[in-house]
Motif scaffolding. Structure first.
Motif, PDB file in Angstrom:
ATOM      1  N   HIS A 255      -8.615  13.724  -7.985  1.00 22.62           N
ATOM      2  CA  HIS A 255      -8.683  12.270  -7.802  1.00 22.62           C
ATOM      3  C   HIS A 255      -7.471  11.793  -7.007  1.00 22.62           C
ATOM      4  CE1 HIS A 255      -5.722  10.892 -10.983  1.00 22.62           C
ATOM      5  NE2 HIS A 255      -5.935  12.121 -11.414  1.00 22.62           N
ATOM      6  N   ILE A 256      -7.658  10.725  -6.254  1.00 22.12           N
ATOM      7  CA  ILE A 256      -6.583  10.127  -5.451  1.00 22.12           C
ATOM      8  C   ILE A 256      -6.201   8.818  -6.121  1.00 22.12           C
ATOM      9  CG2 ILE A 256      -5.854   9.341  -3.174  1.00 22.12           C
ATOM     10  CD1 ILE A 256      -6.675  12.266  -3.179  1.00 22.12           C
ATOM     11  N   TYR A 257      -5.001   8.796  -6.714  1.00 18.77           N
ATOM     12  CA  TYR A 257      -4.612   7.616  -7.480  1.00 18.77           C
ATOM     13  C   TYR A 257      -3.610   6.760  -6.718  1.00 18.77           C
ATOM     14  CZ  TYR A 257      -0.424  10.294  -8.894  1.00 18.77           C
ATOM     15  OH  TYR A 257       0.734  11.029  -8.904  1.00 18.77           O
ATOM     16  N   ASP A 258      -3.610   5.489  -7.049  1.00 20.60           N
ATOM     17  CA  ASP A 258      -2.778   4.538  -6.324  1.00 20.60           C
ATOM     18  C   ASP A 258      -2.639   3.265  -7.158  1.00 20.60           C
ATOM     19  OD1 ASP A 258      -1.201   3.627  -4.289  1.00 20.60           O
ATOM     20  OD2 ASP A 258      -2.786   3.529  -2.783  1.00 20.60           O
ATOM     21  N   LEU A 259      -1.997   2.279  -6.580  1.00 17.39           N
ATOM     22  CA  LEU A 259      -1.883   0.977  -7.208  1.00 17.39           C
ATOM     23  C   LEU A 259      -2.638  -0.050  -6.384  1.00 17.39           C
ATOM     24  CD1 LEU A 259       0.678   2.546  -8.321  1.00 17.39           C
ATOM     25  CD2 LEU A 259       1.785   0.323  -8.469  1.00 17.39           C
ATOM     26  N   ASP A 260      -3.041  -1.124  -7.031  1.00 17.37           N
ATOM     27  CA  ASP A 260      -3.425  -2.350  -6.356  1.00 17.37           C
ATOM     28  C   ASP A 260      -2.295  -3.344  -6.584  1.00 17.37           C
ATOM     29  OD1 ASP A 260      -5.917  -1.441  -5.528  1.00 17.37           O
ATOM     30  OD2 ASP A 260      -6.900  -3.319  -6.071  1.00 17.37           O
ATOM     31  N   VAL A 261      -2.114  -4.249  -5.652  1.00 16.34           N
ATOM     32  CA  VAL A 261      -1.086  -5.280  -5.811  1.00 16.34           C
ATOM     33  C   VAL A 261      -1.695  -6.638  -5.501  1.00 16.34           C
ATOM     34  CG1 VAL A 261       0.710  -3.664  -5.065  1.00 16.34           C
ATOM     35  CG2 VAL A 261      -0.247  -5.282  -3.416  1.00 16.34           C
ATOM     36  N   TRP A 262      -1.066  -7.668  -6.037  1.00 13.90           N
ATOM     37  CA  TRP A 262      -1.339  -9.030  -5.591  1.00 13.90           C
ATOM     38  C   TRP A 262      -0.416  -9.320  -4.411  1.00 13.90           C
ATOM     39  CZ3 TRP A 262      -5.595 -11.097  -7.024  1.00 13.90           C
ATOM     40  CH2 TRP A 262      -6.093 -10.976  -8.317  1.00 13.90           C
ATOM     41  N   ALA A 263      -0.960  -9.905  -3.371  1.00 14.02           N
ATOM     42  CA  ALA A 263      -0.194 -10.258  -2.184  1.00 14.02           C
ATOM     43  C   ALA A 263      -0.590 -11.655  -1.725  1.00 14.02           C
ATOM     44  CB  ALA A 263      -0.441  -9.241  -1.069  1.00 14.02           C
ATOM     45  N   ILE A 264       0.222 -12.233  -0.858  1.00 14.88           N
ATOM     46  CA  ILE A 264       0.003 -13.598  -0.366  1.00 14.88           C
ATOM     47  C   ILE A 264      -0.283 -13.547   1.128  1.00 14.88           C
ATOM     48  CG2 ILE A 264       1.037 -15.885  -0.063  1.00 14.88           C
ATOM     49  CD1 ILE A 264       2.822 -15.265  -2.492  1.00 14.88           C
ATOM     50  N   MET A 265      -1.353 -14.187   1.534  1.00 17.49           N
ATOM     51  CA  MET A 265      -1.729 -14.181   2.946  1.00 17.49           C
ATOM     52  C   MET A 265      -0.681 -14.882   3.808  1.00 17.49           C
ATOM     53  SD  MET A 265      -4.565 -12.626   3.874  1.00 17.49           S
ATOM     54  CE  MET A 265      -4.912 -13.492   5.411  1.00 17.49           C
ATOM     55  N   LYS A 266      -0.352 -14.260   4.912  1.00 19.05           N
ATOM     56  CA  LYS A 266       0.593 -14.843   5.857  1.00 19.05           C
ATOM     57  C   LYS A 266       0.017 -16.139   6.428  1.00 19.05           C
ATOM     58  CE  LYS A 266       4.352 -14.496   8.483  1.00 19.05           C
ATOM     59  NZ  LYS A 266       5.720 -14.382   7.915  1.00 19.05           N
ATOM     60  N   GLY A 267       0.804 -17.188   6.360  1.00 18.32           N
ATOM     61  CA  GLY A 267       0.392 -18.454   6.946  1.00 18.32           C
ATOM     62  C   GLY A 267      -0.325 -19.387   6.011  1.00 18.32           C
ATOM     63  N   THR A 268      -0.538 -18.985   4.745  1.00 21.35           N
ATOM     64  CA  THR A 268      -1.177 -19.900   3.816  1.00 21.35           C
ATOM     65  C   THR A 268      -0.297 -21.129   3.598  1.00 21.35           C
ATOM     66  OG1 THR A 268      -1.931 -20.223   1.534  1.00 21.35           O
ATOM     67  CG2 THR A 268      -0.187 -18.627   1.860  1.00 21.35           C
ATOM     68  N   GLU A 269      -0.922 -22.268   3.447  1.00 23.32           N
ATOM     69  CA  GLU A 269      -0.179 -23.492   3.177  1.00 23.32           C
ATOM     70  C   GLU A 269       0.133 -23.641   1.685  1.00 23.32           C
ATOM     71  OE1 GLU A 269      -2.499 -26.681   4.755  1.00 23.32           O
ATOM     72  OE2 GLU A 269      -2.178 -26.093   6.861  1.00 23.32           O
ATOM     73  N   LYS A 270      -0.299 -22.667   0.900  1.00 25.19           N
ATOM     74  CA  LYS A 270      -0.112 -22.745  -0.556  1.00 25.19           C
ATOM     75  C   LYS A 270       0.700 -21.558  -1.067  1.00 25.19           C
ATOM     76  CE  LYS A 270      -4.567 -25.057  -0.690  1.00 25.19           C
ATOM     77  NZ  LYS A 270      -5.991 -24.930  -1.029  1.00 25.19           N
ATOM     78  N   LYS A 271       1.744 -21.218  -0.341  1.00 21.93           N
ATOM     79  CA  LYS A 271       2.555 -20.060  -0.706  1.00 21.93           C
ATOM     80  C   LYS A 271       3.177 -20.222  -2.090  1.00 21.93           C
ATOM     81  CE  LYS A 271       6.393 -17.165   0.862  1.00 21.93           C
ATOM     82  NZ  LYS A 271       7.401 -16.922   1.928  1.00 21.93           N
ATOM     83  N   GLU A 272       3.711 -21.389  -2.395  1.00 22.71           N
ATOM     84  CA  GLU A 272       4.353 -21.596  -3.696  1.00 22.71           C
ATOM     85  C   GLU A 272       3.337 -21.504  -4.826  1.00 22.71           C
ATOM     86  OE1 GLU A 272       6.663 -25.142  -3.891  1.00 22.71           O
ATOM     87  OE2 GLU A 272       7.925 -24.603  -2.174  1.00 22.71           O
ATOM     88  N   GLU A 273       2.173 -22.116  -4.641  1.00 20.04           N
ATOM     89  CA  GLU A 273       1.128 -22.049  -5.654  1.00 20.04           C
ATOM     90  C   GLU A 273       0.639 -20.615  -5.831  1.00 20.04           C
ATOM     91  OE1 GLU A 273       1.273 -24.075  -3.115  1.00 20.04           O
ATOM     92  OE2 GLU A 273       0.614 -26.113  -3.625  1.00 20.04           O
ATOM     93  N   ALA A 274       0.554 -19.895  -4.715  1.00 21.06           N
ATOM     94  CA  ALA A 274       0.124 -18.503  -4.775  1.00 21.06           C
ATOM     95  C   ALA A 274       1.106 -17.669  -5.591  1.00 21.06           C
ATOM     96  CB  ALA A 274      -0.002 -17.931  -3.363  1.00 21.06           C
TER      97      ALA A 274
END
Length: 347
Positions: A255-274
């Motif tokens: 099996h090939i194991y890894d992580l998922d992460v939460w990330a924030i889209m570049k240029g979103t106007e809601k960076k702080e909320e994200a």
């Protein structure tokens, strides 16, 4: 599933306090998205009053690239596989995240010490879950393959193989099945000869492959006979067994194991909320809820909440049987190998 998740989000809002602006969070749907909805999305909406529009996608960086290059940002937060994260971050599709603002674990452990290795390794992401790409079989078909070599043995194990249509994992599996040692896979795959070796091995099963695009299709193929064995995110098969009583078996070999992460889209106007959402979603209790779909939490304080019997179903109990996905390799070679892979598909 996408409509279902959005409906759930909207329904949950009816009991929420005064709502802030919408925040669009994108993930992978299915049982995985349902677990995130239950343990992260709905509790966050209730606590913050933010209306979360929860969408799903199939992975990769193409949609992120298209949004950023067009200057039309449709997503705010995205759940991304680390195997794609390095490239997405390096090419400017994601915002840099300040890890120092992440809250301590519920046991008081500082975030920098509470998160497991690699969870905060990239400046554009915060680790969400440990997961793995495995293959699975339908036990109603009799004795199935037990190793990655068996997966590529069409004489001993005839039938269709369901594979996700991308070079990641398929190239690694081909080399492993061809005898390359796990610790040498990426070194070999970085060479022209190694890449050709992988394609040559994939050629041996090419006529027996059923390609799919989304993880949600894997258990469906295995259930309806579209494939006798399928590549899948481990949680998809676990959920089918647990929730639907499917006669499936997970094979952990290679099996090939890894992580998922939460990330924030570049240029979103809601960076702080994200960022506020990410801080909440990667807290101790929300992360521990991902046990529902057999994905390991990325905080030690969250792992401490898991029953011992549950831990055996997580990829972290089988690391010695697998290979850690190399996100840096795929950042460097992903585009080139993607082009070669598409050319190979057409041959």
């Amino acid at each position: 599933m996408k409509k279902h998740l959005t409906y759930l989000a909207t329904t949950a809002l009816l009991a929420s306090p005064v709502l802030a602006e919408d925040l669009t969070v994108t993930s992978f749907g299915g049982a995985y998205g349902a677990a995130q909805m239950e343990h992260m999305i709905e509790p966050y909406m209730e606590e913050s009053g933010t209306n979360v529009l929860f969408e799903d996608y199939g992975g990769g960086v193409a949609e992120m690239k298209a949004q950023v290059e067009a200057g039309n940002i449709l997503w705010d937060v995205v759940d991304i596989e680390v195997i794609d994260l390095e490239r997405a971050c390096a090419e400017g599709y994601l915002e840099v995240i300040d890890h120092s603002v992440l809250p301590d674990g519920d046991d008081g452990t500082p975030a920098a010490e509470d998160f497991i290795d690699d969870a905060l390794a990239n400046e554009c992401g915060v680790g969400n879950i440990v997961w793995s790409v495995v293959f699975a079989v339908n036990t109603e078909n009799g004795e199935g393959p037990k190793t990655i070599e068996d997966f590529f043995d069409t004489e001993k194990f005839p039938g269709k193989r369901g594979l996700r249509k991308r070079p990641q994992v398929n190239m690694e599996w081909a080399l492993l099945a061809d005898g390359v040692a796990p610790e040498e896979v990426y070194e070999v795959l970085a060479t022209e000869e190694g890449q050709q070796r992988a394609f040559d091995k994939l050629d041996t099963i090419k006529d027996d492959i059923t390609w799919y695009d989304s993880w949600s299709q894997a258990p469906v193929l295995l259930n309806d006979g579209g494939a006798t064995m399928v590549q899948s995110a481990n949680g998809r098969i676990f959920a089918a067994i647990k929730d639907d009583g499917a006669p499936f078996e997970i094979v952990w070999d290679s099996h090939i194991y890894d992580l998922d992460v939460w990330a924030i889209m570049k240029g979103t106007e809601k960076k702080e909320e994200a960022m506020e959402f990410i801080k909440f979603a990667t807290g101790t209790v929300p992360l521990s809820g991902m046990q529902d779909v057999a994905y390991g939490p990325t905080r030690n304080s969250a792992q401490a909440l898991l029953p011992e019997e549950v831990k055996q179903d997580l990829p972290t109990a089988h690391l010695d049987e697998g290979v850690k996905a190399d996100g840096i390799f795929w950042a460097d070679y992903g585009e080139t190998l993607g082009e070669k892979f598409n050319e190979w598909l057409l041959q």
